[in-house]
Design a protein around this motif. Structure first.
Motif, PDB file in Angstrom:
ATOM      1  N   LEU A  73       0.275  -1.016  -0.198  1.00 15.12           N
ATOM      2  CA  LEU A  73      -0.009   0.086  -0.229  1.00 15.12           C
ATOM      3  C   LEU A  73       0.863   0.596  -0.411  1.00 15.12           C
ATOM      4  N   TYR A  95      -5.910   3.834   5.977  1.00 15.36           N
ATOM      5  CA  TYR A  95      -6.008   2.094   5.942  1.00 15.36           C
ATOM      6  C   TYR A  95      -6.183   1.224   6.984  1.00 15.36           C
ATOM      7  N   ALA A 103      -9.025   0.690   2.454  1.00 12.04           N
ATOM      8  CA  ALA A 103      -7.768   1.520   2.169  1.00 12.04           C
ATOM      9  C   ALA A 103      -8.782   2.958   1.402  1.00 12.04           C
TER      10      ALA A 103
END
Length: 68
Positions: A39, A52, A61
């Motif tokens: 991420l 997130y 997220a």
């Protein structure tokens, strides 16, 4: 009818996810860390990673995408 089906389906899915059902592979700290790393990889390059959370069996997220 489609909307009613979707509401019922997603309510059941949300209850299933919240109950921690399924394989829960992300409960493994190494797997969760890998997802977090993925991420963050393009954070500030292709999107802004706002918030997130890595759950035991899924990820939420919020990404900010667009031209600055």
């Amino acid at each position: 009818m489609q909307r009613e089906y979707s509401n019922i389906y997603f309510k059941k899915l949300d209850r299933w996810l919240d109950a921690g059902e399924g394989a829960c592979l992300l409960a493994n700290p190494a797997a969760g860390a890998l997802v977090e790393s993925a991420l963050r990889y393009f954070d500030d390059a292709r999107y802004v990673l706002d918030q997130y959370v890595v759950m035991p069996n899924h990820v939420h997220a919020l990404l900010l995408v667009g031209e600055a």
